[in-house]
Design a protein around this motif. Structure first.
Motif, PDB file in Angstrom:
ATOM      1  N   GLY A  32       1.063  -0.515   6.443  1.00  0.00           N
ATOM      2  CA  GLY A  32       2.135  -1.296   5.830  1.00  0.00           C
ATOM      3  C   GLY A  32       1.612  -2.511   5.087  1.00  0.00           C
ATOM      4  O   GLY A  32       2.059  -2.830   3.976  1.00  0.00           O
ATOM      5  N   TYR A  33       0.636  -3.205   5.678  1.00  0.00           N
ATOM      6  CA  TYR A  33       0.066  -4.383   5.021  1.00  0.00           C
ATOM      7  C   TYR A  33      -0.690  -4.000   3.752  1.00  0.00           C
ATOM      8  O   TYR A  33      -0.670  -4.729   2.752  1.00  0.00           O
ATOM      9  CB  TYR A  33      -0.850  -5.135   5.982  1.00  0.00           C
ATOM     10  CG  TYR A  33      -0.095  -5.888   7.063  1.00  0.00           C
ATOM     11  CD1 TYR A  33       0.977  -6.716   6.744  1.00  0.00           C
ATOM     12  CD2 TYR A  33      -0.456  -5.768   8.398  1.00  0.00           C
ATOM     13  CE1 TYR A  33       1.672  -7.408   7.719  1.00  0.00           C
ATOM     14  CE2 TYR A  33       0.232  -6.455   9.388  1.00  0.00           C
ATOM     15  CZ  TYR A  33       1.296  -7.264   9.046  1.00  0.00           C
ATOM     16  OH  TYR A  33       1.989  -7.944  10.009  1.00  0.00           O
ATOM     17  N   LEU A  34      -1.372  -2.859   3.776  1.00  0.00           N
ATOM     18  CA  LEU A  34      -2.065  -2.395   2.575  1.00  0.00           C
ATOM     19  C   LEU A  34      -1.075  -2.116   1.454  1.00  0.00           C
ATOM     20  O   LEU A  34      -1.279  -2.545   0.304  1.00  0.00           O
ATOM     21  CB  LEU A  34      -2.869  -1.135   2.883  1.00  0.00           C
ATOM     22  CG  LEU A  34      -3.513  -0.457   1.661  1.00  0.00           C
ATOM     23  CD1 LEU A  34      -4.622  -1.333   1.090  1.00  0.00           C
ATOM     24  CD2 LEU A  34      -4.056   0.917   2.005  1.00  0.00           C
ATOM     25  N   HIS A 103       8.480  -4.641   1.320  1.00  0.00           N
ATOM     26  CA  HIS A 103       7.354  -3.995   2.011  1.00  0.00           C
ATOM     27  C   HIS A 103       7.023  -4.741   3.306  1.00  0.00           C
ATOM     28  O   HIS A 103       6.815  -4.121   4.361  1.00  0.00           O
ATOM     29  CB  HIS A 103       6.115  -3.969   1.110  1.00  0.00           C
ATOM     30  CG  HIS A 103       6.053  -2.814   0.157  1.00  0.00           C
ATOM     31  ND1 HIS A 103       6.909  -2.687  -0.912  1.00  0.00           N
ATOM     32  CD2 HIS A 103       5.238  -1.724   0.118  1.00  0.00           C
ATOM     33  CE1 HIS A 103       6.620  -1.572  -1.577  1.00  0.00           C
ATOM     34  NE2 HIS A 103       5.606  -0.965  -0.964  1.00  0.00           N
ATOM     35  N   LEU A 104       6.964  -6.076   3.224  1.00  0.00           N
ATOM     36  CA  LEU A 104       6.652  -6.874   4.416  1.00  0.00           C
ATOM     37  C   LEU A 104       7.740  -6.709   5.473  1.00  0.00           C
ATOM     38  O   LEU A 104       7.452  -6.553   6.660  1.00  0.00           O
ATOM     39  CB  LEU A 104       6.503  -8.358   4.027  1.00  0.00           C
ATOM     40  CG  LEU A 104       5.238  -8.724   3.241  1.00  0.00           C
ATOM     41  CD1 LEU A 104       5.320 -10.172   2.773  1.00  0.00           C
ATOM     42  CD2 LEU A 104       3.991  -8.516   4.094  1.00  0.00           C
ATOM     43  N   VAL A 107       7.466  -3.547   7.454  1.00  0.00           N
ATOM     44  CA  VAL A 107       6.434  -3.491   8.501  1.00  0.00           C
ATOM     45  C   VAL A 107       7.057  -3.750   9.866  1.00  0.00           C
ATOM     46  O   VAL A 107       6.731  -3.083  10.855  1.00  0.00           O
ATOM     47  CB  VAL A 107       5.306  -4.507   8.213  1.00  0.00           C
ATOM     48  CG1 VAL A 107       4.336  -4.579   9.384  1.00  0.00           C
ATOM     49  CG2 VAL A 107       4.564  -4.140   6.938  1.00  0.00           C
ATOM     50  N   GLY A 108       7.990  -4.725   9.910  1.00  0.00           N
ATOM     51  CA  GLY A 108       8.681  -5.005  11.169  1.00  0.00           C
ATOM     52  C   GLY A 108       9.783  -4.012  11.465  1.00  0.00           C
ATOM     53  O   GLY A 108       9.947  -3.565  12.603  1.00  0.00           O
ATOM     54  N   TYR A 109      10.529  -3.637  10.433  1.00  0.00           N
ATOM     55  CA  TYR A 109      11.694  -2.765  10.641  1.00  0.00           C
ATOM     56  C   TYR A 109      11.279  -1.372  11.091  1.00  0.00           C
ATOM     57  O   TYR A 109      11.949  -0.758  11.930  1.00  0.00           O
ATOM     58  CB  TYR A 109      12.498  -2.673   9.344  1.00  0.00           C
ATOM     59  CG  TYR A 109      13.843  -1.999   9.503  1.00  0.00           C
ATOM     60  CD1 TYR A 109      14.956  -2.755   9.875  1.00  0.00           C
ATOM     61  CD2 TYR A 109      14.000  -0.632   9.303  1.00  0.00           C
ATOM     62  CE1 TYR A 109      16.202  -2.142  10.032  1.00  0.00           C
ATOM     63  CE2 TYR A 109      15.230  -0.019   9.460  1.00  0.00           C
ATOM     64  CZ  TYR A 109      16.330  -0.779   9.818  1.00  0.00           C
ATOM     65  OH  TYR A 109      17.554  -0.179   9.986  1.00  0.00           O
ATOM     66  N   MET A 110      10.187  -0.851  10.547  1.00  0.00           N
ATOM     67  CA  MET A 110       9.749   0.512  10.859  1.00  0.00           C
ATOM     68  C   MET A 110       8.784   0.563  12.045  1.00  0.00           C
ATOM     69  O   MET A 110       8.162   1.593  12.300  1.00  0.00           O
ATOM     70  CB  MET A 110       9.088   1.147   9.636  1.00  0.00           C
ATOM     71  CG  MET A 110       9.994   1.275   8.423  1.00  0.00           C
ATOM     72  SD  MET A 110      11.464   2.269   8.735  1.00  0.00           S
ATOM     73  CE  MET A 110      10.748   3.903   8.898  1.00  0.00           C
ATOM     74  N   SER A 117       3.144   5.417   8.422  1.00  0.00           N
ATOM     75  CA  SER A 117       2.304   5.390   7.217  1.00  0.00           C
ATOM     76  C   SER A 117       2.922   6.193   6.083  1.00  0.00           C
ATOM     77  O   SER A 117       2.818   5.817   4.910  1.00  0.00           O
ATOM     78  CB  SER A 117       0.902   5.913   7.531  1.00  0.00           C
ATOM     79  OG  SER A 117       0.957   7.258   7.970  1.00  0.00           O
ATOM     80  N   LYS A 118       3.600   7.307   6.402  1.00  0.00           N
ATOM     81  CA  LYS A 118       4.233   8.119   5.370  1.00  0.00           C
ATOM     82  C   LYS A 118       5.324   7.328   4.655  1.00  0.00           C
ATOM     83  O   LYS A 118       5.502   7.470   3.434  1.00  0.00           O
ATOM     84  CB  LYS A 118       4.827   9.392   5.974  1.00  0.00           C
ATOM     85  CG  LYS A 118       5.497  10.298   4.944  1.00  0.00           C
ATOM     86  CD  LYS A 118       6.052  11.556   5.560  1.00  0.00           C
ATOM     87  CE  LYS A 118       4.974  12.540   5.899  1.00  0.00           C
ATOM     88  NZ  LYS A 118       5.519  13.854   6.332  1.00  0.00           N
ATOM     89  N   PHE A 119       6.040   6.480   5.372  1.00  0.00           N
ATOM     90  CA  PHE A 119       7.093   5.667   4.758  1.00  0.00           C
ATOM     91  C   PHE A 119       6.516   4.782   3.664  1.00  0.00           C
ATOM     92  O   PHE A 119       7.088   4.651   2.578  1.00  0.00           O
ATOM     93  CB  PHE A 119       7.773   4.824   5.837  1.00  0.00           C
ATOM     94  CG  PHE A 119       8.926   4.001   5.333  1.00  0.00           C
ATOM     95  CD1 PHE A 119      10.148   4.598   5.067  1.00  0.00           C
ATOM     96  CD2 PHE A 119       8.796   2.644   5.103  1.00  0.00           C
ATOM     97  CE1 PHE A 119      11.221   3.857   4.593  1.00  0.00           C
ATOM     98  CE2 PHE A 119       9.863   1.888   4.628  1.00  0.00           C
ATOM     99  CZ  PHE A 119      11.078   2.498   4.379  1.00  0.00           C
TER     100      PHE A 119
END
Length: 636
Positions: A32-34, A103-104, A107-110, A117-119
């Motif tokens: 997610g961070y990438l 996107h950030l 990272v928390g929501y998912m 990673s697919k998301f």
């Protein structure tokens, strides 16, 4: 920086490729961070390009970067090229900027999702496709991005495809958008047949120079509008967007607030010279459809109980406002509202996601209430978004909505009234939502049989990584109106920035009653917004008036059901007839031609036996026939 504008879409594309290859190995949260870093890198490049462009004179703020010749076929030569100008960079700024925040947040929501990673693979691919759409130098590159965001929306809406409703919603979005795609393709065919190019500059210059006939300009404008109706969810093709709420909330914020649904407005603005040269009834159709959509969706939103469905119909309504502006020649106001809407609607969607997260995936507002004390950051930021969309000054939404209404009043008084009623309803249903979610009684601790399963927990605030984007977007929703303040020309920053793009199509209202009395109209807009808020408070907070939420509104005027019934009944039978005709008549004619040719060739083949005697006999017979013919002609 203008020469490296290709880096803006390239970075999310690189993120997509890396995550496809190594996403599972990176895992949560690094994948997610990438993805967020790649989208953020695109924002940095866009910001640097913006400042580079800002340092140049207005006439120099358009730069084309040719990468390679994509399609060289006869007289059709389409280049993979990017156009950096005020409009594309404005779009790229909020696509990458708000995209990074989403996107950030995701990272928390998912967190904990088995396909984490697919998301983010899909999110980066979506960002790349959207940037291709807005940066394309010609219609075909834009169409590549147009199809890309359509495909990604299918993947993202149906991300949780084990739920039948999510899988159905994804297919519905994909199929509905194909109708709009037909319009864009037809417009491309017309443009190439008439002008010989798909380049925006070539088509728009032909419209300005008079070499594009008024009939063709009208046809191109209306076909592009069909495409815009599909992508930007206008009547009658809006039906996919409310169902798209089945996707994860970051998807709702990314697709339905800041990016994909605004693609239609962007395309119409990009082609504004063609619309300007069309028959006058063409932009009127755009304005009427926009106004009808705005009012229609607003009436439905007042009776929705799903926290995301309210925002979905609100998005449809606000997009209608933007098309009302486009049809009125107010392109600056349309882009202004697009930008401010991206701020406050992304905030509201992410805020709703924070509520859903804190409520253990509960979305029914009737099972919420009094959440402001338990979720203070979410509540404060959501309230800022509410004030912005309700049109309360000095929040961003007030200034952009007021400018649209100003131009609409100068263009058509009847549509102005529709816009005012829509503004009233917007303030009403958004106030209703805020009261039901954050104020009143705490219905989540109701231990009745109906809500018993929801009464054994206490709602909680979301993690910091989800709250940070809310705070940033709340700040933008407050100050975003500074882009285009109405007090003096010196404060019309967005208008000056976009002038090279919209100068030919932008309507002039100087000297009109609306322009000379704009503060009166501003006062009317404020009174209407406050009246909507007061009405909702009276009904839902003070309960002085009984709430009226007709079933017909709760069911969206039964339009969706009507379409579904038609498609499953008469429509299905009609499609079966078309399929039979295609298989038996069209294909039958093709197969019949082949059979006839094969039979004739079989007879001819028998004549070609290879025996000299047979050929000599044929020649003798032919000579004899010719002699008889000539003798007959001589006697006659």
């Amino acid at each position: 920086m203008l020469d490296v504008v290709w880096l803006i879409p390239a970075l999310p594309l690189a993120g997509f490729v890396i995550l496809v290859l190594f996403g599972r190995r990176l895992g949560e949260p690094r994948a997610g961070y990438l993805a967020a870093a790649m989208c953020g890198g695109g924002f940095v490049v866009t910001a640097l390009t913006f400042f580079d462009m800002l340092s140049k004179n207005a006439e120099e703020r358009s730069h084309v970067v040719d990468l390679f010749t994509w399609i060289p076929v006869g007289s059709l030569e389409v280049k993979m090229a990017f156009l950096a100008d005020p409009l594309s960079i404005t779009m790229a700024l909020f696509v990458t900027g708000i995209g990074t925040l989403i996107h950030l947040y995701a990272v928390g929501y998912m967190h904990g999702d088995p396909k984490f990673s697919k998301f983010f693979i899909y999110l980066n691919l979506f960002a790349f496709s959207m940037l291709m759409l807005v940066l394309g130098e010609n219609l075909l590159v834009t169409f590549l991005g147009w199809e890309g965001v359509g495909t990604c929306s299918y993947f993202l809406i149906s991300f949780w495809h084990t739920r039948e409703s999510a899988a159905t919603a994804g297919k519905k979005a994909f199929v509905t958008n194909r109708v709009g795609d037909w319009g864009v393709m037809t417009a491309m065919f017309l443009a190439f047949a008439s002008v010989g190019t798909l380049s925006y500059k070539g088509i728009n210059d032909a419209a300005i120079g008079g070499s594009l006939s008024q009939v063709t300009a009208t046809a191109i404008a209306l076909m592009l509008f069909v495409g815009a109706c599909g992508k930007s969810a206008q009547l009658p093709l809006y039906i996919w967007l409310p169902d798209a709420m089945e996707g994860p909330t970051p998807v709702s914020a990314l697709i339905h607030a800041a990016t994909m649904v605004t693609a239609g407005v962007f395309l119409m603005t990009r082609m504004n010279p063609v619309i300007h040269e069309a028959y006058t009834w063409a932009p009127m159709i755009i304005a009427v459809v926009g106004a009808a959509t705005a009012l229609f969706a607003a009436t439905i939103a007042v009776a929705q109980n799903d926290i995301k469905k309210v925002l979905a119909y609100s998005t449809v309504s606000q997009l209608g406002y933007m098309f009302l502006a486009v049809g009125s020649g107010a392109y600056v106001a349309a882009i202004f509202h697009m930008v401010t809407h991206a701020f406050f609607k992304a905030l509201l969607f992410l805020g709703s996601g924070s509520v859903i997260h804190g409520m253990h995936h509960e979305q029914d507002m009737r099972r919420m209430g009094a959440l402001r004390k338990l979720m203070p950051v979410t509540a404060v930021t959501f309230i800022i978004g509410w004030l912005a969309i309700a049109g309360v000054p000095p929040f961003a939404g007030f200034w952009s909505k007021d400018e649209i209404l100003l131009y609409v009043y100068a263009n058509n008084r009847a549509l102005y009234v529709v816009g005012l009623v829509t503004a009233l309803l917007t303030a009403f249903y958004m106030t209703r939502q805020v009261i039901m979610v954050f104020f009143g009684e705490a219905r989540w601790n109701d231990h009745s049989e109906e809500h018993g399963a929801h009464g054994d927990f206490k709602p909680h605030e979301s993690p910091k990584i989800m709250l940070l984007p809310l705070v940033v977007l709340a700040g933008l929703s407050i100050v975003g109106g500074a882009l285009q303040l109405p007090f003096t020309k010196d404060l019309h920053f967005l208008e000056k920035w976009l002038e090279p793009v919209i100068e030919h199509g932008e309507a002039s209202i100087k000297g009109s009653w609306a322009y000379d009395n704009k503060y009166v109209l501003m006062g009317v807009a404020i009174v209407v917004a406050l009246a909507g808020i007061a009405a909702a408070v009276s009904v839902y907070a003070k309960k002085k008036v009984k709430a009226i939420e007709p079933e017909i509104l709760a069911n969206g005027w039964f339009y969706d059901r009507l379409v579904s019934n038609f498609m499953g009944g008469p429509g299905r039978k009609a499609f079966d007839v078309v399929a039979w005709t295609d298989a038996n008549v069209i294909d039958g004619a093709v197969r019949g031609t082949g059979v006839a040719v094969r039979s004739a060739s079989g007879v001819t083949r028998r004549l070609q036996s290879g025996f000299v005697r047979a050929y000599a006999a044929i020649i003798a017979v032919a000579v004899l026939v010719m002699l008889v013919w000539f003798v007959y002609r001589g006697i006659a």
